[in-house]
Design a protein around this motif. Structure first.
Motif, PDB file in Angstrom:
ATOM      1  N   ASP A   1       0.838  -1.198   0.000  1.00 44.19           N
ATOM      2  CA  ASP A   1       0.000   0.000   0.000  1.00 44.19           C
ATOM      3  C   ASP A   1       0.875   1.251   0.000  1.00 44.19           C
ATOM      4  OD1 ASP A   1      -1.986  -1.847   0.315  1.00 44.19           O
ATOM      5  OD2 ASP A   1      -2.643  -1.157   2.294  1.00 44.19           O
ATOM      6  N   ALA A   2       0.440   2.270  -0.743  1.00 46.74           N
ATOM      7  CA  ALA A   2       1.087   3.588  -0.743  1.00 46.74           C
ATOM      8  C   ALA A   2       2.587   3.513  -1.004  1.00 46.74           C
ATOM      9  CB  ALA A   2       0.809   4.307   0.580  1.00 46.74           C
ATOM     10  N   SER A   3       3.011   2.583  -1.865  1.00 45.06           N
ATOM     11  CA  SER A   3       4.439   2.353  -2.091  1.00 45.06           C
ATOM     12  C   SER A   3       4.996   3.055  -3.323  1.00 45.06           C
ATOM     13  CB  SER A   3       4.702   0.844  -2.216  1.00 45.06           C
ATOM     14  OG  SER A   3       3.937   0.277  -3.276  1.00 45.06           O
ATOM     15  N   ALA A   4       4.132   3.717  -4.113  1.00 42.22           N
ATOM     16  CA  ALA A   4       4.594   4.367  -5.347  1.00 42.22           C
ATOM     17  C   ALA A   4       4.152   5.826  -5.371  1.00 42.22           C
ATOM     18  CB  ALA A   4       4.057   3.635  -6.570  1.00 42.22           C
ATOM     19  N   ASP A   5       4.983   6.652  -5.978  1.00 48.98           N
ATOM     20  CA  ASP A   5       4.672   8.076  -6.116  1.00 48.98           C
ATOM     21  C   ASP A   5       3.832   8.365  -7.345  1.00 48.98           C
ATOM     22  OD1 ASP A   5       6.398   9.116  -3.887  1.00 48.98           O
ATOM     23  OD2 ASP A   5       7.949   8.154  -5.104  1.00 48.98           O
ATOM     24  N   ALA A   6       3.943   7.528  -8.366  1.00 52.60           N
ATOM     25  CA  ALA A   6       3.219   7.750  -9.622  1.00 52.60           C
ATOM     26  C   ALA A   6       3.064   6.413 -10.331  1.00 52.60           C
ATOM     27  CB  ALA A   6       3.971   8.734 -10.514  1.00 52.60           C
ATOM     28  N   ALA A   7       2.085   6.354 -11.231  1.00 49.08           N
ATOM     29  CA  ALA A   7       1.847   5.137 -12.009  1.00 49.08           C
ATOM     30  C   ALA A   7       1.296   5.518 -13.363  1.00 49.08           C
ATOM     31  CB  ALA A   7       0.876   4.206 -11.280  1.00 49.08           C
ATOM     32  N   TRP A   8       1.533   4.643 -14.333  1.00 43.29           N
ATOM     33  CA  TRP A   8       0.948   4.848 -15.662  1.00 43.29           C
ATOM     34  C   TRP A   8       0.552   3.515 -16.264  1.00 43.29           C
ATOM     35  CZ3 TRP A   8       6.218   5.987 -14.810  1.00 43.29           C
ATOM     36  CH2 TRP A   8       7.124   5.105 -15.401  1.00 43.29           C
ATOM     37  N   ALA A   9      -0.390   3.576 -17.169  1.00 45.43           N
ATOM     38  CA  ALA A   9      -0.848   2.398 -17.901  1.00 45.43           C
ATOM     39  C   ALA A   9      -1.055   2.841 -19.350  1.00 45.43           C
ATOM     40  CB  ALA A   9      -2.130   1.846 -17.310  1.00 45.43           C
ATOM     41  N   ILE A  10      -0.141   2.445 -20.217  1.00 43.35           N
ATOM     42  CA  ILE A  10      -0.234   2.816 -21.629  1.00 43.35           C
ATOM     43  C   ILE A  10      -0.799   1.625 -22.397  1.00 43.35           C
ATOM     44  CG2 ILE A  10       0.993   3.605 -23.678  1.00 43.35           C
ATOM     45  CD1 ILE A  10       3.078   4.887 -21.913  1.00 43.35           C
ATOM     46  N   GLU A  11      -2.068   1.705 -22.728  1.00 46.87           N
ATOM     47  CA  GLU A  11      -2.756   0.693 -23.540  1.00 46.87           C
ATOM     48  C   GLU A  11      -2.735  -0.694 -22.906  1.00 46.87           C
ATOM     49  OE1 GLU A  11      -1.611   1.127 -27.729  1.00 46.87           O
ATOM     50  OE2 GLU A  11      -1.061   3.212 -27.293  1.00 46.87           O
TER      51      GLU A  11
END
Length: 293
Positions: A124-134
């Protein structure tokens, strides 16, 4: 939500990318996603990197932050943003072949794992940002896709999604002849609309802080892929064998269908920017958003 009439689970998605790995790398290159053209004079390689850089800009990532690439493919986006933005990246992919290729092209700070995002194992709460490209299109449970991103992001974290979207209120032949077959051929359990994505994001706890429809700027990806595929089939016997005999050979008719789906407006391409509330419950200031392109 457009849903095909056959099951498309994580096992089918992994098999699709594992078996067609040589064709994907031949036709798409290391970035298995659309290009984004601004002037129209960009090369395909420049256009795909432009999409990656656009994602990085919308995330507002800073050196030293920890990011997650959901459906990372060959890890090329993770590598580019790790190098250009100075961030660490954990990438998850269903495809063992894609992860194997990524392992052969290591970059410090990039960790590519074979995992289902819906069972990702991250804290939980371990990342500052995330993305999902397609990659959201391949998720069996899209609501859980958003919920997992919200769980893994730290307060104040941003999430950018580049998504194939169905035209709002698409019906009739656009659904039967274009969208449903595209889902079947591309191993997409479903294809949502902008409104459905925004509703699921909000239900998961995100604020939608930006949206841009870039359909016209990405659509030329498919004529380029069509030309590359035809050339590969003409000159390479191994490509022909794989295309004709593979379990996933029904994927190839999807390319002309995708070209037509963009031209008729049946399919759209959207970039969402989402924000998780900060420690005090406040949201970041919204990004400027652009309407249909």
């Amino acid at each position: 939500m457009i849903v095909p009439d056959i099951s498309q689970d994580a096992v089918a998605v992994a098999d699709h990318y594992d078996e067609l790995d040589p064709i994907y790398r031949r036709v798409w290159g290391e970035h298995v996603h659309h290009g984004l053209w601004t002037t129209g004079r960009e090369t395909p390689a420049q256009a795909v990197e432009a999409l990656v850089d656009t994602v990085g800009d919308r995330l507002g990532i800073r050196p030293g932050q920890v990011c997650v690439d959901i459906g990372c493919g060959y890890g090329s986006t993770a590598r580019r943003l790790a190098v250009t933005r100075g961030v660490g990246v954990i990438g998850v992919t269903l495809s063992a072949e894609q992860a194997r290729y990524a392992a052969q092209h290591p970059v410090p700070g990039v960790d590519i794992r074979v995992r289902d995002w819906l069972d990702n194992g991250l804290a939980d709460a371990s990342a500052d940002a995330a993305w999902a490209i397609e990659s959201s299109e391949h998720m069996v449970d899209k609501s859980r896709f958003f919920a997992e991103a919200h769980r893994v992001l730290a307060p104040g974290g941003r999430f950018v999604i580049c998504a194939w979207l169905a035209e709002t209120d698409a019906r009739g032949w656009k659904v039967r002849q274009l969208l449903e077959p595209i889902c079947r051929e591309g191993r997409l359990p479903s294809m949502g609309t902008r409104e459905e994505y925004e509703a699921m994001a909000t239900d998961a706890g995100f604020e939608v802080t930006g949206y841009e429809d870039v359909s016209r700027r990405v659509a030329r990806t498919w004529p380029i892929c069509a030309r590359r595929l035809v050339k590969a089939l003409l000159v390479d016997p191994e490509m022909r064998r794989l295309a004709l005999r593979s379990r996933n050979r029904n994927s190839f008719p999807g390319i002309p269908r995708l070209i037509l789906a963009y031209r008729t407006g049946a399919m759209r391409y959207g970039i969402f920017t989402l924000t998780k509330a900060g420690e005090n419950g406040t949201q970041a200031a919204p990004n400027a958003s652009a309407e249909a392109d």
